[in-house]
Design an enzyme around this catalytic site. Structure first.
Site, PDB file in Angstrom:
ATOM      1  N   GLU A 116       0.934  -1.532  -0.051  1.00 49.07           N
ATOM      2  CA  GLU A 116       0.132  -0.052   0.308  1.00 49.07           C
ATOM      3  C   GLU A 116       0.589   1.812   0.352  1.00 49.07           C
ATOM      4  OE1 GLU A 116      -2.606  -0.470  -0.707  1.00 49.07           O
ATOM      5  OE2 GLU A 116      -3.716  -2.426   0.517  1.00 49.07           O
ATOM      6  N   HIS A 139      -2.781   2.439   8.116  1.00 48.59           N
ATOM      7  CA  HIS A 139      -3.980   1.639   7.477  1.00 48.59           C
ATOM      8  C   HIS A 139      -4.545   0.696   8.888  1.00 48.59           C
ATOM      9  CE1 HIS A 139      -5.856  -0.761   5.304  1.00 48.59           C
ATOM     10  NE2 HIS A 139      -5.649  -1.698   4.679  1.00 48.59           N
ATOM     11  N   HIS A 141      -7.685  -2.846   9.865  1.00 51.51           N
ATOM     12  CA  HIS A 141      -8.509  -3.828   9.626  1.00 51.51           C
ATOM     13  C   HIS A 141      -9.910  -3.698  10.435  1.00 51.51           C
ATOM     14  CE1 HIS A 141      -6.204  -5.986   6.096  1.00 51.51           C
ATOM     15  NE2 HIS A 141      -6.375  -4.676   5.813  1.00 51.51           N
ATOM     16  N   GLU A 169     -18.779  11.504  21.636  1.00 54.92           N
ATOM     17  CA  GLU A 169     -17.039  11.700  21.076  1.00 54.92           C
ATOM     18  C   GLU A 169     -16.509  11.387  20.041  1.00 54.92           C
ATOM     19  OE1 GLU A 169     -14.646  11.725  23.985  1.00 54.92           O
ATOM     20  OE2 GLU A 169     -16.831  12.401  24.653  1.00 54.92           O
ATOM     21  N   HIS A 210     -12.949  -3.392   3.056  1.00 52.40           N
ATOM     22  CA  HIS A 210     -10.801  -3.966   3.301  1.00 52.40           C
ATOM     23  C   HIS A 210     -10.841  -2.886   4.968  1.00 52.40           C
ATOM     24  CE1 HIS A 210      -6.905  -4.007   1.742  1.00 52.40           C
ATOM     25  NE2 HIS A 210      -7.145  -3.385   3.607  1.00 52.40           N
TER      26      HIS A 210
HETATM   27  P1  13P Z   1       0.877  -5.784   3.110  1.00 53.17           P
HETATM   28  O1  13P Z   1       1.589  -6.804   3.561  1.00 53.17           O
HETATM   29  O2  13P Z   1       1.599  -5.297   1.777  1.00 53.17           O
HETATM   30  O3  13P Z   1       1.272  -4.227   4.309  1.00 53.17           O
HETATM   31  O4  13P Z   1      -0.647  -5.311   3.493  1.00 53.17           O
HETATM   32  C1  13P Z   1      -1.269  -5.862   3.791  1.00 53.17           C
HETATM   33  C2  13P Z   1      -2.934  -4.725   3.770  1.00 53.17           C
HETATM   34  O5  13P Z   1      -3.406  -4.299   4.701  1.00 53.17           O
HETATM   35  C3  13P Z   1      -3.054  -4.655   2.493  1.00 53.17           C
HETATM   36  O6  13P Z   1      -4.298  -3.697   2.779  1.00 53.17           O
HETATM   37 ZN    ZN Z   2      -5.447  -3.498   3.943  1.00 52.76          ZN
END
Ligand code: 13P
Ligand code: ZN
Length: 269
Positions: A116, A139, A141, A169, A210
């Site tokens: 990313e 980033h 999840h 909040e 995602h």
């Molecule tokens: P990477 O292992 O390349 O960082 O990817 C993980 C991820 O969250 C892809 O969106």
């Molecule tokens: Zn990801």
């Protein structure tokens, strides 16, 4: 030269990835962080004249030439960052051509930065234009954020409103709201450009089905932004279909007034 394993930025990366894993946000290799470092600080730990190898990026980041980042490696597990930072993390400098990254430290097993990288670097460029103190792109999840996004319309004002109305909040922590991108192929320049466009306006951007991106001045700010979205999304999902009391708009306006905030326009009546 000081020991890089004692560097504050290294400790912050270790502590943050450990926390994110502990919270269940980063399964397997899920998630990535890039942190813009101060050149003088890095020079205390690394010889900046010694480039280990050069890695093409596949996009133009000329606005970041000479800038140095510590970045999580692709395919690397957050749960392992702390026990082996030199394999799982890298310190890279954007090369003079703007399309390569010079590896200064890390990725010891021959690895490279996150897939990313385009979304990270393009987001850094976008955020630095609106906030010169900007440093971090994160980033991850987080489960409830992904779940909530799956049951909400893609309209970012509607998504922001549902968050604000679920937890007092939320508007205080992110009055600027949350941008939302549709489901796209990740790891590409296209999703990088789309994320950066949102980052011109938002510090938080959801990637449908995602995860989420956060940006800010330091780890606490970015972690806190994502943590507050995730906590609020958890409340939303736990109460879904059974809500008797959501936060009235006049209370949200009262919070904005109290904290001198400028809420994202077009969300409140
Ligand atoms: P990477 O292992 O390349 O960082 O990817 C993980 C991820 O969250 C892809 O969106
Ligand atoms: Zn990801």
């Amino acid at each position: 030269m000081k020991n890089i394993f004692d560097a504050p930025f290294m400790r912050e990366m270790e502590k943050t990835t450990e926390n994110m894993y502990r919270l269940g946000w980063d399964e397997r290799n899920g998630g990535n962080i890039s942190y813009l470092l101060d050149e003088n600080e890095v020079a205390e730990y690394i010889d900046l004249n010694k480039v280990i190898r050069t890695i093409p990026t596949g996009f133009n980041a000329s606005e970041l030439i000479g800038k140095i980042f510590i970045v999580t490696g692709t395919g690397k597990y957050f749960k392992n960052m702390k026990s082996d930072p030199e394999s799982n993390l890298g310190v890279v400098r954007i090369g003079k051509d703007g399309t390569t990254a010079e590896l200064l430290w890390g990725y010891k097993d021959g690895g490279r930065f996150t897939s990313e990288f385009p979304a990270h670097m393009m987001s850094h460029m976008a955020r630095l234009k609106v906030d010169p103190d900007h440093r971090i792109v994160m980033h991850t999840h987080p489960t409830y954020t992904i779940a909530m996004n799956a049951v909400c319309p893609l309209d970012e004002k509607e998504f922001t409103k549902r968050l604000w109305k679920s937890n007092t909040e939320a508007i205080v922590v992110f009055p600027d709201g949350v941008g939302v991108l549709p489901c796209m192929v990740c790891g590409t320049n296209e999703i990088g450009k789309a994320t950066a466009e949102k980052m011109a306006k938002f510090r938080l951007v959801v990637w449908t089905n995602h995860g989420i991106y956060g940006a800010g001045k330091n780890m606490d700010e970015v972690f806190g932004l994502i943590e507050t979205v995730e906590k609020t999304a958890q409340i939303y999902m736990l109460t879904l279909g059974r809500v008797q009391n959501s936060i009235p708009d006049d209370v949200l306006k009262g919070l904005a007034k109290l904290w001198n905030l400028k809420p994202l326009e077009g969300v409140l009546d």
